[in-house]
Design a protein around this motif. Structure first.
Motif, PDB file in Angstrom:
ATOM      1  N   HIS A  36       1.040  -1.342   0.137  1.00 18.75           N
ATOM      2  CA  HIS A  36       0.331  -0.156   0.046  1.00 18.75           C
ATOM      3  C   HIS A  36       0.673   1.267  -0.060  1.00 18.75           C
ATOM      4  CE1 HIS A  36      -3.112  -2.903   0.546  1.00 18.75           C
ATOM      5  NE2 HIS A  36      -2.837  -3.014   1.539  1.00 18.75           N
ATOM      6  N   LEU A  37       2.267   0.995  -0.002  1.00 24.01           N
ATOM      7  CA  LEU A  37       2.847   2.315   0.318  1.00 24.01           C
ATOM      8  C   LEU A  37       3.214   3.068  -1.150  1.00 24.01           C
ATOM      9  CD1 LEU A  37       4.727   1.368   3.074  1.00 24.01           C
ATOM     10  CD2 LEU A  37       3.196   2.435   3.371  1.00 24.01           C
ATOM     11  N   ARG A  38       3.397   3.644  -1.359  1.00 23.65           N
ATOM     12  CA  ARG A  38       4.272   4.541  -2.632  1.00 23.65           C
ATOM     13  C   ARG A  38       5.652   5.394  -2.286  1.00 23.65           C
ATOM     14  NH1 ARG A  38       3.043  10.693  -3.416  1.00 23.65           N
ATOM     15  NH2 ARG A  38       4.490   9.757  -5.357  1.00 23.65           N
ATOM     16  N   SER A  44      -0.455   4.902  -0.564  1.00 20.79           N
ATOM     17  CA  SER A  44      -0.522   5.760  -2.205  1.00 20.79           C
ATOM     18  C   SER A  44      -1.915   6.214  -1.524  1.00 20.79           C
ATOM     19  CB  SER A  44      -0.597   3.905  -2.888  1.00 20.79           C
ATOM     20  OG  SER A  44      -1.618   3.371  -2.542  1.00 20.79           O
ATOM     21  N   GLY A  45      -2.910   7.153  -2.670  1.00 19.91           N
ATOM     22  CA  GLY A  45      -3.971   7.584  -2.903  1.00 19.91           C
ATOM     23  C   GLY A  45      -4.625   6.300  -3.140  1.00 19.91           C
ATOM     24  N   PRO A  46      -4.299   5.201  -4.169  1.00 15.52           N
ATOM     25  CA  PRO A  46      -5.247   4.501  -4.847  1.00 15.52           C
ATOM     26  C   PRO A  46      -5.537   3.278  -3.435  1.00 15.52           C
ATOM     27  CG  PRO A  46      -3.873   4.701  -6.507  1.00 15.52           C
ATOM     28  CD  PRO A  46      -3.271   5.335  -4.834  1.00 15.52           C
ATOM     29  N   ALA A  47      -4.903   3.106  -2.388  1.00 19.82           N
ATOM     30  CA  ALA A  47      -4.957   2.412  -1.026  1.00 19.82           C
ATOM     31  C   ALA A  47      -6.241   3.222   0.169  1.00 19.82           C
ATOM     32  CB  ALA A  47      -3.628   2.202  -0.786  1.00 19.82           C
ATOM     33  N   MET A  48      -6.054   4.165  -0.169  1.00 14.87           N
ATOM     34  CA  MET A  48      -6.446   5.004   0.558  1.00 14.87           C
ATOM     35  C   MET A  48      -8.232   5.335   0.469  1.00 14.87           C
ATOM     36  SD  MET A  48      -4.826   8.147   2.677  1.00 14.87           S
ATOM     37  CE  MET A  48      -3.998   8.593   0.660  1.00 14.87           C
ATOM     38  N   PHE A  49      -8.738   5.557  -1.365  1.00 15.92           N
ATOM     39  CA  PHE A  49      -9.453   5.468  -1.936  1.00 15.92           C
ATOM     40  C   PHE A  49     -10.619   4.010  -1.782  1.00 15.92           C
ATOM     41  CE2 PHE A  49     -12.227   3.992  -5.566  1.00 15.92           C
ATOM     42  CZ  PHE A  49     -12.957   4.976  -5.336  1.00 15.92           C
TER      43      PHE A  49
END
Length: 131
Positions: A36-38, A44-49
């Motif tokens: 989940h990290l960038r 990352s944004g996609p993980a939070m979304f």
């Protein structure tokens, strides 16, 4: 609810945990994981979304019952702060309006242990008609 989520979305198995689920509030967490990290050491944004979307889905299911074909029709998300790497991200989801065909949910995301939100999302789900 966790078993239902894994049944209808096996691809998210092991990504989320439910801390609280009642009529007023759902608290769900994205379990910290390197996937989940960038770059830059943040979630990352996609993980939070994904967390916001799944939290709104679960909050809606808790109110209407298990209707797997309920789908996202709208999502708006504002990323406000850099979430801390190495901590779970928590979602606080509240269903603001529940109608026959739409559910509107507000979601605040926090780094575990921090009082300041890292993101805010508003989601609308379409509920399939009763047969």
């Amino acid at each position: 609810m966790a078993a239902f989520l894994e049944e209808v979305f096996p691809q998210v198995r092991g990504m989320f945990a439910i801390d609280r689920l009642d009529e007023e509030l759902l608290v769900m967490r994205l379990l910290g994981d390197e996937r989940h990290l960038r770059p830059g050491g943040t979630v990352s944004g996609p993980a939070m979304f994904s967390l916001a979307d799944v939290a709104a889905y679960v909050a809606t299911m808790a109110r209407i019952g298990r209707q797997a074909l309920t789908v996202t029709t709208h999502c708006s998300i504002d990323f406000m702060r850099k979430p801390a790497a190495g901590r779970d991200v928590l979602a606080e989801a509240r269903v603001l309006k529940l109608g026959r065909s739409l559910s509107v949910t507000d979601v605040l995301l926090f780094s575990e242990g921090s009082p300041e939100p890292v993101a805010h999302a508003s989601l609308t789900y379409a509920i399939p008609p009763a047969r």
